[in-house]
Design an enzyme around this catalytic site. Structure first.
Site, PDB file in Angstrom:
ATOM      1  CD  GLU A   1      82.972  38.065  65.084  1.00  0.00           C
ATOM      2  OE1 GLU A   1      82.746  39.495  64.829  1.00  0.00           O
ATOM      3  OE2 GLU A   1      81.758  37.504  66.152  1.00  0.00           O
TER       4      GLU A   1
ATOM      5  CG  HIS B   1      78.927  38.269  62.544  1.00  0.00           C
ATOM      6  ND1 HIS B   1      78.366  39.329  63.626  1.00  0.00           N
ATOM      7  CD2 HIS B   1      78.539  37.623  61.983  1.00  0.00           C
ATOM      8  CE1 HIS B   1      77.170  38.325  63.850  1.00  0.00           C
ATOM      9  NE2 HIS B   1      76.828  37.525  62.739  1.00  0.00           N
TER      10      HIS B   1
ATOM     11  CG  HIS C   1      74.779  42.237  64.175  1.00  0.00           C
ATOM     12  ND1 HIS C   1      74.319  41.685  65.632  1.00  0.00           N
ATOM     13  CD2 HIS C   1      75.651  41.926  63.864  1.00  0.00           C
ATOM     14  CE1 HIS C   1      75.387  40.767  65.916  1.00  0.00           C
ATOM     15  NE2 HIS C   1      76.308  41.486  64.859  1.00  0.00           N
TER      16      HIS C   1
ATOM     17  CD  GLU D   1      79.225  43.040  64.681  1.00  0.00           C
ATOM     18  OE1 GLU D   1      78.652  43.805  65.498  1.00  0.00           O
ATOM     19  OE2 GLU D   1      79.444  41.699  63.557  1.00  0.00           O
TER      20      GLU D   1
HETATM   21 ZN    ZN Z   1      78.339  40.168  65.096  1.00  0.00          ZN
END
Ligand code: ZN
Length: 357
Positions: free
Chosen positions: A180, A114, A45, A59
């Site tokens: 993640e 992430h 992102h 995030e």
């Molecule tokens: Zn993400």
């Protein structure tokens, strides 16, 4: 950004490595050097795309924080790596730009960072749907090391190694893994993501996984030396310092002791410091209840002598750190044990260890 990758590529041009992937032919008499491994690091992102949000966190900021730390740890602790990042600021970068950039650069591996969302807890990681053995090896290294890193700070649920048809996994031409790291919308996970030590531990785990997969040599200065009171030519003390074998906590065959007095009359440990830099200085002494509780150790640091007071009535029979000091290069008396203390009991000079850090 480090200038290292640019410098390294410039060297390649000078060496005349014409084609990417071509074997380097060393010039006569010139040792060949191995090509640096190329890591493409992708903080998920950024810019107008905040990614998931929750519990006051975004995030995009967390992924940048973790990825920058991964880069810094790798460059500080390992040799033989070039790192390119999809972004190093809060910039908007499309998924296509990220994979195009990594492919054009010729990265060896692609790591995307992430933060999860949608309710849940813990860590999971992804590779593409169909998997070659190199990608699987990278996935194993990243998953186990990232998880182990986070677990040095807190308990973390292992949600497993998974596959997915994510753009960055599908469109990259090199082994690619996406991690993640906890759930931003779960309070307990978010609290860990607000903990700087946790983020650093996570980054350290990622760095370890990358280094392990790429086989990066750790940077090591290598220099460490021990000087004992019996080491020839490296220990000097006046006749006021007697020799003892009384305590079994001693280092080596014996140690030296003296009564405290209001004069230095220091016993000195001489070390040949190979290069100016930072060195960890430790001492070993046998502890006895009646020994001095405030023995002054003197370290001849580059900026001038520094005194560290040590309680020698306790904590003996082990290396005790006096701290890390900037030391000048040269062969000189680096650590002294002074008799100048108003505390009662023998002051002890047994051994010191000096290690470049
Ligand atoms: Zn993400």
């Amino acid at each position: 950004m480090s200038s290292h990758p640019i410098r390294r590529r410039a060297l390649f041009q000078v060496a005349g490595a014409a084609a990417v992937g071509a074997a380097l032919t060393p010039w006569a008499g010139v040792p060949a050097f191995a090509a640096n491994k190329k890591l493409y690091l992708d903080p998920g992102h950024g810019g107008t795309d905040s990614g998931a949000v929750g519990n006051g966190l975004q995030e995009k900021a967390l992924t940048l924080n973790i990825a920058l730390q991964i880069r810094d740890i790798l460059l500080a602790d390992y040799s033989g790596i070039d790192i390119r990042m999809s972004r190093t600021t809060d910039a908007t970068v499309s998924l296509q730009q990220r994979t195009d950039d990594a492919n054009a650069w010729g990265a060896d591996i692609f790591i995307s960072v992430h933060i999860n969302s949608g309710g849940g807890t813990g860590f999971e990681s992804y590779r593409y749907l169909t998997t070659d053995s190199a990608t699987l090896a990278l996935h194993n290294a990243m998953h186990s090391n990232a998880l182990a890193g986070m677990r040095t700070v807190a308990g973390v649920t292992d949600r497993g190694m998974k596959t997915a048809n994510f753009h960055v996994l599908r469109e990259t031409t090199m082994p690619a893994i996406l991690t993640e790291n906890m759930f931003i919308d779960t309070v307990a996970d978010a609290n860990l993501l607000k903990n700087a030590a946790f983020l650093t531990a996570d980054a350290r785990g990622h760095a370890k996984g990358i280094a392990s997969y790429l086989g990066l040599p750790p940077k090591s200065t290598g220099y460490s030396t021990i000087v004992d009171n019996a080491t020839a030519g490296r220990f000097t003390a006046s006749a006021n310092w007697a020799t003892s074998t009384y305590s079994t906590q001693r280092y080596g065959a014996d140690y030296r002791y003296a009564n405290p007095v209001l004069a230095s009359d220091a016993a000195w440990f001489k070390v040949n410091i190979p290069a100016a830099g930072n060195y960890k200085v430790e001492t070993w002494y046998p502890a006895v209840a009646g020994y001095n509780t405030a023995t002054p150790f003197v370290v001849a640091a580059a900026g001038g002598n520094q005194t560290i007071v040590v309680d020698q009535s306790t904590g003996g029979g082990a290396w005790r750190s006096l701290g890390t000091f900037a030391l000048a290069a040269g062969d000189y008396n680096v650590v002294g044990v002074s008799r100048w203390t108003s505390a009662a009991g023998y002051v002890i000079a047994d051994a010191v260890r000096v290690t470049q850090v």
